[in-house]
Motif scaffolding. Structure first.
Motif, PDB file in Angstrom:
ATOM      1  N   TYR A 159      42.236  61.748  86.164  1.00 28.98           N
ATOM      2  CA  TYR A 159      40.703  62.293  86.420  1.00 28.98           C
ATOM      3  C   TYR A 159      40.381  61.296  84.769  1.00 28.98           C
ATOM      4  CZ  TYR A 159      36.287  64.969  86.267  1.00 28.98           C
ATOM      5  OH  TYR A 159      35.000  65.306  86.579  1.00 28.98           O
ATOM      6  N   ASP A 161      36.832  59.815  82.886  1.00 27.35           N
ATOM      7  CA  ASP A 161      36.069  59.707  82.274  1.00 27.35           C
ATOM      8  C   ASP A 161      34.574  60.242  83.684  1.00 27.35           C
ATOM      9  OD1 ASP A 161      36.226  58.955  79.416  1.00 27.35           O
ATOM     10  OD2 ASP A 161      35.011  57.007  81.030  1.00 27.35           O
ATOM     11  N   GLY A 162      35.125  61.489  84.379  1.00 32.03           N
ATOM     12  CA  GLY A 162      33.898  62.571  85.004  1.00 32.03           C
ATOM     13  C   GLY A 162      34.363  61.879  86.727  1.00 32.03           C
ATOM     14  N   ASN A 163      35.563  61.355  86.231  1.00 33.21           N
ATOM     15  CA  ASN A 163      35.850  59.964  87.742  1.00 33.21           C
ATOM     16  C   ASN A 163      37.365  60.317  88.358  1.00 33.21           C
ATOM     17  OD1 ASN A 163      32.847  59.315  88.711  1.00 33.21           O
ATOM     18  ND2 ASN A 163      32.743  57.610  87.159  1.00 33.21           N
ATOM     19  N   VAL A 165      40.868  58.498  89.786  1.00 33.22           N
ATOM     20  CA  VAL A 165      41.177  57.341  89.831  1.00 33.22           C
ATOM     21  C   VAL A 165      42.537  58.316  90.741  1.00 33.22           C
ATOM     22  CG1 VAL A 165      42.213  55.436  88.661  1.00 33.22           C
ATOM     23  CG2 VAL A 165      39.854  56.875  87.972  1.00 33.22           C
ATOM     24  N   SER A 177      43.821  60.374  81.412  1.00 33.41           N
ATOM     25  CA  SER A 177      42.888  61.181  81.812  1.00 33.41           C
ATOM     26  C   SER A 177      43.296  62.349  81.381  1.00 33.41           C
ATOM     27  CB  SER A 177      43.801  60.646  83.375  1.00 33.41           C
ATOM     28  OG  SER A 177      43.950  61.314  84.799  1.00 33.41           O
ATOM     29  N   TRP A 211      39.954  64.592  97.564  1.00 35.94           N
ATOM     30  CA  TRP A 211      39.506  62.804  97.170  1.00 35.94           C
ATOM     31  C   TRP A 211      40.786  62.037  97.074  1.00 35.94           C
ATOM     32  CZ3 TRP A 211      41.659  59.473  93.566  1.00 35.94           C
ATOM     33  CH2 TRP A 211      40.106  57.625  93.726  1.00 35.94           C
TER      34      TRP A 211
END
Length: 738
Positions: A159, A161-163, A165, A177, A211
């Motif tokens: 995780y 920068d708000g996304n 991976v 992360s 996800w």
């Protein structure tokens, strides 16, 4: 004639990386062999099976994972210069990542021996082979004749920068992360989770799993395609023929007494009561079926199933557990701090009948663990070791080295506490905690997290907050899911999930999940995480009542630390030729000395007295003169232009002939003799470090005159032409004078 290899090779995209799966080129005599590649990282996974002459009564699955040094272009260290001996902790942990999701997917009746071997053949520094190994193990089993209810695939979610991976690089996962989540999943559900977190929320973890599960679908598709092209027919596994009459007879004989035995509150008393019912029941069965071969083993298996049925039915129907708790209650807590008088920090943490004695020890930087990896040697300043001696469960067993389970539980607890530890710059000690499990009835790894947190605080380690952990369980009956807080050993054994969650008030720092059923719905996972948070906060409240902050001072038995700065040019003199000086300091004081290129010297000493002595011995080699200060020194050399005076051991200065007296001096030897003591004033320290002294300034002060150091600093320090000259006229241009 050159034989063609004819490999079957598939490629798919996962995130930013291409994943390659290949078979039919290497290890073709294995039952299943798959090459998995991502970038420059390659793992070869083989799976083999063979029948046993005598059934062991359990499924004998062995997983071995080996990182070969040549994979990273390295030659192994050590005398033998080869990969020998027991696996490293890193290799053991990856073995567990493979074993835990694969083991439940074999048929219950399958009892043949199975071995999975993973060999890392090539290693790119930024691509970790662990998740490739999980997928490769599934692929090797899936294409083989071995019965396996796969496929499954492994993945890592970060995780940044708000996304989210998928399979981030090692550097990103480690440094950038806030989440490092490794999981394994079938097409239907996630079946294994292992994660380290930096205070993330429960909802974020659940979102990450959902996800990540979607992202790994191409890996499952590749395995299905690989089996379609090269799969072997599966071994037929005989179905277990149920002896309904025997099962009914055992249920008739044992249900009432076993139901009563299972609600005895204490573990050992409950164990004895259960055993008594089992012995009594088997005696009746053996008497009734004396001529039937293998009836004792079958009867014992049906008795275990009856125990499982009773326990689960009580939870599902009444919401009551073996020890009388409801599904959300935490067992009574017991906490004691400073249990051991001579250790640096200690804590005894009990939750019900599980009890862990945790002991913290502080050391110097020289105590860091040196680890040889594929990327070279690294060091580790924080270690947590978990010991599970046989007496903690009332058993007799030979003591060997740490088991894979002990290594896994210790690493989980270590990961849980890592985010709250101080940075090396702020607290340069090496830290170790040992957890000795004294009694166990479930969740000893999470008791270790709580006890270790308290032991570190008792030792005075400036952690940012307390960490607590709790193990959650699950009972699935007729489509209904019952989540259990703080599970007992029996609930772990007979339940459907072992879900360990650790963290602070701020968020989760580590978790580990294994499930025995096909999967659980996402909303059940969210409920489990929410219930775990409530339990964690409950435990933290009681921990904070006992010790709500780290001790303000270290234990008097802990190493004493002081950091001093020396001139970088003096480092060589502090160390000495061949380390002579530093060895002498260590031998005289017992201190450990760590010197950095910047001139920062960390002194770790066993006592205050030893610290002061070590500090004095270090600074002996880095004396500095203070401008304007008077010193009582000794003449150690007379030269043509003045005299060299030793102010302190290792610190000399020059008194120019013009600074020897208030009147003019023609010859230095007229006013000074070798070995003479005199008082001098430091009038200047030149940029090169050379110290200029004045006897004249001291005499002026004694006469009541004002001394202007700026004026004195303008006087020459050497005669024209540069370089001092000895009385015999030989020059010493370029020689060090300090």
């Amino acid at each position: 004639m050159i034989l063609p290899f004819n490999p079957i090779r598939l490629t798919s995209k996962l995130g930013q990386n291409d994943i390659v799966m290949e078979t039919n080129r290497l290890a073709n005599q294995a039952d299943g062999a798959v090459w998995v590649q991502c970038g420059g990282t390659v793992v070869l996974v083989t799976a083999c099976t063979q029948k046993l002459e005598v059934e062991k009564g359990f499924f004998p699955l062995v997983v071995d994972y080996k990182e070969m040094s040549y994979a990273a272009g390295r030659i192994p260290g050590g005398y033998f210069r080869r990969e020998v001996g027991r696996p490293s902790e890193r290799e053991v942990l990856v073995c567990r990542l493979i074993d835990r999701p694969c083991r439940p997917l074999f048929p219950e009746a399958f009892r043949d021996e199975v071995q999975i071997i993973v060999t890392v053949l090539s290693a790119e520094p930024d691509i970790d082979p662990d998740v490739l190994a999980i997928t490769g193990a599934s692929a090797a089993l899936h294409v083989s004749k071995i019965p396996f209810s796969g496929p499954l695939a492994g993945g890592r979610v970060g995780y940044v920068d708000g996304n989210f991976v998928i399979n981030p690089s090692a550097e990103v996962a480690r440094e950038r992360s806030s989440l490092n989540l490794v999981f394994a999943a079938t097409r239907e559900a996630v079946v294994m989770v292992e994660a380290g977190c930096k205070f993330v929320g429960e909802d974020l973890i659940n979102d990450a799993l959902e996800w990540g599960h979607k992202q790994i679908m191409p890996l499952l598709d590749m395995q299905e395609e690989l089996r379609g092209k090269m799969g072997s027919p599966k071994i037929a596994v005989a179905q277990i023929v149920e002896d309904t009459a025997l099962a009914a007879r055992i249920e008739e004989l044992a249900t009432a007494e076993l139901s009563a035995a299972l609600i005895v509150p204490e573990k050992m008393a409950r164990k004895d009561a259960r055993k008594a019912v089992k012995v009594k029941t088997l005696e009746v069965i053996l008497a009734e079926r004396a001529e039937e071969e293998g009836v004792k083993a079958k009867a014992a298996a049906y008795f275990e199933k009856l125990e499982k049925k009773i326990m689960r039915a009580r939870i599902a129907g009444e919401g009551k557990r073996n020890d009388g708790r409801d599904t959300t209650s935490v067992r009574p807590l017991g906490i004691e701090i400073g249990v051991l008088p001579r250790t640096h920090g200690s804590a005894l943490f009990a939750r019900g009948e599980t009890k862990a004695l945790c002991v913290a020890t502080l050391g110097s930087t020289g105590d860091e663990q040196r680890i040889e990896t594929l990327l070279g040697e690294t060091s580790k300043r924080w270690m947590l070791h978990y010991n599970f001696p046989p007496f903690c469960v009332g058993e007799v067993k030979m003591l060997r080295g740490p088991s894979r389970r002990e290594i896994g539980h210790g690493t989980l607890a270590e990961r849980a506490l890592t985010p709250v530890l101080p940075a090396a710059e702020d607290f340069p000690f090496t830290m170790r905690v040992v957890s000795e499990v004294m009694e166990s009835n479930g969740s000893s790894s999470m008791a270790t997290v709580c006890g270790a947190s308290l032991a570190l605080m008792d030792a005075g380690v400036p952690v940012t907050g307390a960490v607590a952990g709790v193990a959650m369980g699950l009972i699935e009956e007729n489509g209904s899911y019952h989540i259990l807080t703080d599970i007992l050993g029996d609930e772990d054994k007979l339940g459907d999930m072992d879900f360990k969650v650790a963290g602070t008030v701020e968020g989760v720092t580590a978790l580990q999940m294994d499930i025995k059923i096909a999967g659980i719905p996402s909303e059940v996972m969210r409920r489990a995480l929410a219930q775990a948070r409530e339990a964690r906060l409950h435990i933290l409240k009681y921990m904070n009542q006992i010790l709500d902050a780290p001790r303000p001072e270290l234990s008097p038995y802990a190493p004493q630390l002081e950091i001093v700065m020396i001139t970088p040019e003096k480092i060589r003199e502090v160390i000495g030729p061949g380390g002579k000086n530093i060895k002498a300091i260590t031998a005289a004081t017992g201190a450990a000395i760590d010197i950095e290129d910047s001139g920062k010297v960390s002194i770790f000493a066993p006592s205050v007295e030893a610290l002061e002595k070590a500090k004095e011995m270090v600074l002996f080699h880095d004396q500095k003169a203070e401008v304007g200060k008077n010193y009582r020194g000794q003449v150690v050399k007379i030269i043509d232009c003045g005299a060299v005076v030793q102010l302190q051991p290792g610190l000399d200065g020059l008194v120019h002939v013009s600074q020897l007296a208030m009147e003019r001096v023609e010859n230095v030897s007229d006013v000074l003799t070798l070995g003479q003591e005199l008082e001098v004033k430091v009038i200047e320290v030149e940029g090169s470090g050379r110290v200029r002294l004045s006897r004249k300034a001291v005499l002026m002060e004694e006469a009541g005159e004002t001394v202007d150091l700026a004026q004195f600093a303008k006087t020459p320090s050497r005669r024209p032409g540069g370089g001092f000259r000895d009385r015999d006229g030989r020059g010493d241009r370029g020689r060090r004078r300090d």
